[in-house]
Design a protein around this motif. Structure first.
Motif, PDB file in Angstrom:
ATOM      1  N   THR A  20      -0.059  -5.438   0.510  1.00 24.26           N
ATOM      2  CA  THR A  20      -0.251  -4.699   1.867  1.00 24.26           C
ATOM      3  C   THR A  20       0.103  -3.399   1.733  1.00 24.26           C
ATOM      4  N   ASP A  21      -0.291  -2.487   2.744  1.00 19.70           N
ATOM      5  CA  ASP A  21      -0.406  -1.341   2.913  1.00 19.70           C
ATOM      6  C   ASP A  21       1.086  -0.940   3.623  1.00 19.70           C
ATOM      7  N   THR A  22       2.253  -0.916   3.309  1.00 17.71           N
ATOM      8  CA  THR A  22       3.551  -0.777   3.710  1.00 17.71           C
ATOM      9  C   THR A  22       3.868   0.498   4.337  1.00 17.71           C
ATOM     10  N   ASP A  23       3.352   1.666   3.794  1.00 17.20           N
ATOM     11  CA  ASP A  23       3.848   2.932   4.216  1.00 17.20           C
ATOM     12  C   ASP A  23       2.495   3.618   4.742  1.00 17.20           C
ATOM     13  N   GLY A  24       1.473   3.155   5.067  1.00 16.89           N
ATOM     14  CA  GLY A  24       0.438   3.602   5.702  1.00 16.89           C
ATOM     15  C   GLY A  24      -0.336   4.799   4.853  1.00 16.89           C
ATOM     16  N   ASP A  25      -0.276   4.713   3.698  1.00 20.28           N
ATOM     17  CA  ASP A  25      -0.977   5.855   2.739  1.00 20.28           C
ATOM     18  C   ASP A  25      -2.379   5.275   2.626  1.00 20.28           C
ATOM     19  N   GLY A  26      -2.846   4.164   2.831  1.00 18.01           N
ATOM     20  CA  GLY A  26      -4.167   3.510   2.616  1.00 18.01           C
ATOM     21  C   GLY A  26      -4.410   2.839   1.328  1.00 18.01           C
ATOM     22  N   ILE A  27      -3.374   2.721   0.660  1.00 14.20           N
ATOM     23  CA  ILE A  27      -3.228   2.049  -0.879  1.00 14.20           C
ATOM     24  C   ILE A  27      -2.228   0.891  -0.664  1.00 14.20           C
ATOM     25  N   VAL A  28      -2.713  -0.223  -0.851  1.00 17.36           N
ATOM     26  CA  VAL A  28      -1.909  -1.403  -0.770  1.00 17.36           C
ATOM     27  C   VAL A  28      -0.895  -1.432  -1.888  1.00 17.36           C
ATOM     28  N   GLU A  29       0.110  -2.399  -1.682  1.00 17.73           N
ATOM     29  CA  GLU A  29       1.322  -2.325  -2.767  1.00 17.73           C
ATOM     30  C   GLU A  29       1.897  -3.713  -2.498  1.00 17.73           C
ATOM     31  N   LYS A  30       2.454  -3.950  -3.863  1.00 19.10           N
ATOM     32  CA  LYS A  30       3.430  -5.208  -4.043  1.00 19.10           C
ATOM     33  C   LYS A  30       4.541  -5.219  -4.812  1.00 19.10           C
ATOM     34  N   ASN A  31       5.449  -5.581  -4.067  1.00 18.97           N
ATOM     35  CA  ASN A  31       6.728  -5.405  -4.817  1.00 18.97           C
ATOM     36  C   ASN A  31       6.994  -3.912  -5.229  1.00 18.97           C
ATOM     37  N   GLY A  32       6.708  -3.171  -4.587  1.00 22.16           N
ATOM     38  CA  GLY A  32       6.988  -1.654  -4.790  1.00 22.16           C
ATOM     39  C   GLY A  32       5.629  -1.001  -5.740  1.00 22.16           C
ATOM     40  N   LEU A  33       4.881  -1.814  -5.982  1.00 21.81           N
ATOM     41  CA  LEU A  33       3.910  -1.308  -7.138  1.00 21.81           C
ATOM     42  C   LEU A  33       2.429  -0.907  -6.390  1.00 21.81           C
TER      43      LEU A  33
END
Length: 535
Positions: A351-364
């Motif tokens: 999911t894109d947790t910080d809104g930068d358009g890049i999804v991440e998972k467990n901080g990756l």
């Protein structure tokens, strides 16, 4: 080489060919509306061969033209006899016995015998070049027209290999053969000026039909220089690229030759755990090791759009390493589905947790690099277009041009815009066999391994019939449950197959071109003896 030098070379070629044909050769007048005489052509290609020695790889995947082969490909990639008049295979698949024609002669006047065939195969095996004969135990000649070849294991691709190995003369083979070859094929070698040109002439003593094109000059040029030569009317045929195909040239037409010359991403399937290859190259990527990442990339790409826009329509969507080949599995085709790609990522926790358009998972972050050889504009354009589409689903691919030396060090841990394509299913074997993973070659840098795939690969190689082999090659790609296809393990994301864009002077027929493999040059001339002038 600058264009003035190219022009000078071409003028000298015209003089040589005219002299060789006693006044009936290439016209000395430049200009697109002044075609060559009806027995000569000048062909511009970009890739110069390293050798004209078939035991060292000349003609690999194509007809070697200077030399005859035991069997040869037809335009639909089946086989027909060439030097051979027939063959038989033992019930265990280990012994091939070929009977040879008795009217074939080398251009030095010596007869072609079974001893020459056995010598060629044994020499090719020892050379360990691009010709794979590791499974051949021996080749012998019990008499002048019989060749017996013994294999260590049944090998269904053996005819494909034989169709590429030109037969060399045992009596005239030495260390200089690769630059001064003697053969029994439809064309005779005349002259080779390295980095400039190779000249061939028709073999008047050829046992088959004498080619209509008597004099052939192959000139090595960059795509830009070749286009300039076309526009000046100085060559008859020239390879080009999709990017240059919009240029017009009076007196010429473009032939877009379909190919299995593909472009796609290799994606490392292993995580980064500090592993290295034998040469010390780092292995693994913590983003691409996730199946959902690889499959999401595959489904997010609009291949037709890339073919239409990036390749100017001179290409087709790619779904495997062997699209269009008889052993291709049509079930590998997938439809572009951006929403499904997003769902794959979401279901796996990206999911894109910080809104930068890049999804991440467990901080990756779902971000990695894709390498391409700097200077290759097609690979760059395809990679950039695909990465832009993939950005829509939240995956960031940073496209980077670099040297092949750098790519060989980084390809086990980063994506690469690679290209393959061959008229031999042997390529599938090397791309996916587990024992080939992470070797210091370009076949399986992604590190893909699978016992199921290995089973199909080995069954395909050992098959005693074409039908059995093809069924297993297809199962390698997709067996209904798993496979190397993009809806399966997806170690590759295939994007496009290139059309081989070729400028051809009006009035010249280049015959029925078989589907081309990888490489923008030699595949074009494999049917040279079928070319004719219609004017």
């Amino acid at each position: 080489m600058n264009f003035k030098k190219i022009s000078a070379i071409l003028l000298s070629v015209i003089a040589v060919v005219s002299s060789a044909s006693c006044g009936n050769g290439v016209s000395g007048q430049a200009g697109a509306d002044s075609p060559r005489e009806n027995d000569s052509v000048i062909i511009a290609i970009g890739s110069e061969p390293e050798t004209l020695d078939p035991t060292q790889g000349w003609g690999h995947g194509n007809s070697p033209i200077v030399q005859s082969t035991l069997v040869r490909y037809t335009s639909d990639l089946t086989f027909e006899n060439d030097l051979a008049t027939g063959y038989s295979l033992s019930e265990d698949g280990l012994t091939w016995t070929f009977t040879l024609r008795d009217d074939a002669y080398f251009t030095d006047g010596e007869k072609v015998t079974a001893s020459d065939v056995a010598f060629t195969l044994e020499t090719a095996k020892k050379a360990q070049s691009s010709v794979d004969l590791t499974y051949m135990e021996s080749a012998s000649a019990p008499d002048d027209t019989t060749v017996v070849i013994t294999l260590s294991r049944p090998t269904s691709v053996f005819l494909n290999t034989l169709a590429s190995i030109g037969i060399v003369p045992e009596h005239a083979y030495d260390e200089d053969y690769g630059t001064h070859p003697v053969g029994s094929g439809p064309y005779r070698f005349v002259e080779w000026d390295p980095q400039e040109q190779i000249i061939f002439t028709a073999n008047e003593n050829y046992y088959g039909e004498t080619p209509a094109i008597k004099n052939v000059t192959v000139v090595f040029m960059s795509e830009d220089a070749a286009l300039a030569a076309v526009q000046a009317g100085e060559v008859d045929v020239a390879y080009s690229s999709a990017a240059l195909a919009a240029a017009e040239a009076d007196g010429y037409h473009i032939e877009a030759i379909p190919s299995a010359d593909n472009r796609g991403f290799t994606l490392p399937v292993l995580p980064d755990e500090g592993q290295t290859t034998e040469s010390g190259a780092p292995v693994g990527n913590n983003v691409t090791c996730n199946l959902e990442i690889r499959q999401a990339i595959a489904y997010a790409i609009d291949r037709q759009q890339i073919a239409d826009v990036v390749l100017n329509g001179y290409g087709r969507p790619a779904y495997s390493e062997n699209d269009g080949m008889p052993w291709n599995n049509p079930e590998v085709v997938i439809e572009t589905d951006v929403e499904y790609a997003k769902q794959l990522l979401s279901d796996a926790g990206w999911t894109d947790t910080d809104g930068d358009g890049i999804v991440e998972k467990n901080g990756l972050k779902a971000e990695f690099s894709c390498l391409y050889p700097a200077g290759d504009s097609v690979r760059q354009a395809v990679a950039m277009a695909a990465s832009e589409q993939i950005r829509e689903i939240g995956i960031q691919i940073n496209v980077e041009g670099t040297s092949w030396d750098d790519i060989t060090r980084r390809m086990f841990s980063e994506a690469v815009m690679m290209g393959w394509g061959s008229a031999n299913p042997n390529e599938t074997y090397y791309l996916y066999r587990s024992e080939g993973a992470l070797l210091d070659d370009f076949y399986n840098p992604e590190g893909y391994t699978s016992d199921v795939t290995d089973g199909y690969l080995n069954a395909a190689m050992k098959a005693l019939t074409v039908e059995e082999a093809y069924e297993n090659w297809k199962n390698v790609q997709w067996d209904g449950t798993t496979g190397t296809a993009m809806k399966g393990a997806c170690p590759w994301v295939w994007i496009v197959n290139l059309d081989h864009v070729t400028y051809v002077r009006d009035g010249l027929s280049i015959g029925e071109q078989p589907i081309h493999g990888h490489g923008h040059g030699l595949p074009l001339i494999q049917n040279l003896q079928e070319w004719t002038w219609d004017v």
